[in-house]
Design an enzyme around this catalytic site. Structure first.
Site, PDB file in Angstrom:
ATOM      1  CG  HIS A  96      -5.719   2.145   5.031  1.00 16.63           C
ATOM      2  ND1 HIS A  96      -5.290   3.055   5.970  1.00 16.63           N
ATOM      3  CD2 HIS A  96      -4.690   1.279   4.855  1.00 16.63           C
ATOM      4  CE1 HIS A  96      -4.047   2.754   6.334  1.00 16.63           C
ATOM      5  NE2 HIS A  96      -3.660   1.678   5.671  1.00 16.63           N
ATOM      6  CB  SER A 126       5.094  -1.797  11.939  1.00 16.58           C
ATOM      7  OG  SER A 126       4.721  -0.450  12.148  1.00 16.58           O
ATOM      8  N   GLY A 131       2.414   2.247  10.685  1.00 12.47           N
ATOM      9  CA  GLY A 131       3.383   3.327  10.529  1.00 12.47           C
ATOM     10  C   GLY A 131       4.093   3.708  11.816  1.00 12.47           C
ATOM     11  CD  GLU A 139      -2.790   5.702   6.641  1.00 15.71           C
ATOM     12  OE1 GLU A 139      -2.755   5.768   5.409  1.00 15.71           O
ATOM     13  OE2 GLU A 139      -1.875   5.188   7.327  1.00 15.71           O
ATOM     14  CD  GLU A 160      -3.632  -2.403   7.227  1.00 11.28           C
ATOM     15  OE1 GLU A 160      -2.542  -2.675   6.731  1.00 11.28           O
ATOM     16  OE2 GLU A 160      -4.237  -1.343   7.010  1.00 11.28           O
ATOM     17  CG  ASN A 195      -1.648   1.295   1.419  1.00  2.34           C
ATOM     18  OD1 ASN A 195      -1.805   2.055   0.463  1.00  2.34           O
ATOM     19  ND2 ASN A 195      -2.115   1.564   2.628  1.00  2.34           N
ATOM     20  CD1 TRP A 196       3.576   1.029  -2.930  1.00  2.00           C
ATOM     21  CD2 TRP A 196       3.196   2.031  -4.898  1.00  2.00           C
ATOM     22  NE1 TRP A 196       4.151   0.250  -3.908  1.00  2.00           N
ATOM     23  CE2 TRP A 196       3.935   0.852  -5.128  1.00  2.00           C
ATOM     24  CE3 TRP A 196       2.842   2.815  -6.000  1.00  2.00           C
ATOM     25  CZ2 TRP A 196       4.322   0.435  -6.409  1.00  2.00           C
ATOM     26  CZ3 TRP A 196       3.231   2.408  -7.269  1.00  2.00           C
ATOM     27  CH2 TRP A 196       3.964   1.235  -7.464  1.00  2.00           C
ATOM     28  CE  LYS A 197       0.505   3.542   4.857  1.00  3.34           C
ATOM     29  NZ  LYS A 197       0.238   3.725   6.263  1.00  3.34           N
ATOM     30  N   GLY A 228       2.757  -1.182   4.244  1.00  4.20           N
ATOM     31  CA  GLY A 228       2.859   0.234   3.883  1.00  4.20           C
ATOM     32  C   GLY A 228       4.306   0.618   3.619  1.00  4.20           C
TER      33      GLY A 228
END
Ligand code: PEP
Length: 254
Positions: free
Chosen positions: A96, A213, A174, A98, A168, A9-11, A234
């Site tokens: 997600h 992570s 992160g 976020e 998650e 997941n490149w965000k 990520g």
């Protein structure tokens, strides 16, 4: 037997140069892994066409980081599941943390995105997970069950025959604080048991990824757990060598 899946997941990261270098490095790794594990990258929408051009014809799969509920219309800034499908996406991440947090996406909104993705030929990757406060209060499964139930209510348990779940824990995303393999395994097995209370066959087959992570160091032990079928990655998915080590861990545990 569930095939492991390692998904990046490149965000909100990447440049034309970095995407080109990363995909070119991952294509051979995905091709080598493909008999034992699937490899995918979920990219910012603006890069999906590039990823398609670079990865087409290889075993590297790709997807989006989100998807709208509408297929077209006056919804400025959104990307529809039909557009994502046209650009070769296999997967669409939905829910997600976020997006749940910064964009205030409710369980019902996430379920609607899951439905739209699936109805338009994408495999939804449903992210679920608790905050640190909820973890400390022992509420992990209350939160996760509510997130799953919203999808079951809208789409039916059978929809999980064509979906992926990513557990998650928000406190691990992160932060460098990976859940221990024991904690992650327990939640994965509780998720599977919850789904099995609706349909045992679907529960046994659905891929449940761990995210938070996950890196080259932690992946081998996480992926050796019975109910962990790979990872949603990520930060470590942005570095080809790190991501390749995570792919190798999935292959070794296939
Ligand atoms: C993610 O964003 O899905 C994620 C798991 O991030 P990280 O690996 O950086 O914790």
């Amino acid at each position: 037997m569930r095939k492991p899946l390692v998904m990046g997941n490149w965000k909100l990261n990447g440049t034309k140069d970095s995407v080109t270098a990363l995909v070119n490095a991952l294509v051979p790794a995905a091709n080598d892994a493909s008999a034992k594990a699937d490899v995918a990258v979920c990219a910012p929408a603006v890069f999906i066409g590039m990823v398609e051009n670079l990865a087409q014809g290889s075993k590297l799969l790709w997807g989006s980081e989100d998807c709208d509920v509408h297929t077209s219309g006056a919804y400025t800034g959104e990307n529809s599941p039909t557009m994502l499908k046209e650009f070769g996406c296999t997967y669409a991440i939905v829910g997600h943390s976020e997006r749940r947090d910064y964009h205030k996406e409710s369980n019902e909104c996430v379920a609607a995105k899951y439905k739209a993705a699936q109805e338009n030929g994408l495999i939804p990757v449903l992210c679920v997970g608790e905050s640190e406060q909820e973890f400390d209060a022992g509420k992990t499964m209350d939160v996760v069950k509510a997130e799953l139930k919203a999808v079951i209510d809208l789409c039916g348990i059978e929809s999980f025959a064509n979906a992926v779940i990513a557990y998650e824990p928000i406190w691990a995303i992160g932060t460098g604080k990976t859940a221990t393999p024991e904690i992650a395994q327990k939640v994965h097995s509780d998720i599977r048991a919850y789904l099995a209370s609706f349909d045992a066959e679907v529960a046994a087959k659905v891929q449940i990824l761990y995210g938070g992570s996950c890196n080259a160091k932690t992946a081998p032990e996480l992926f050796s757990q019975a109910d962990i079928d790979g990872g949603l990655v990520g930060g470590a998915s942005l570095k080809a060598d790190d991501f390749k080590s995570i792919i190798a861990a999935a292959v070794a545990n296939a």
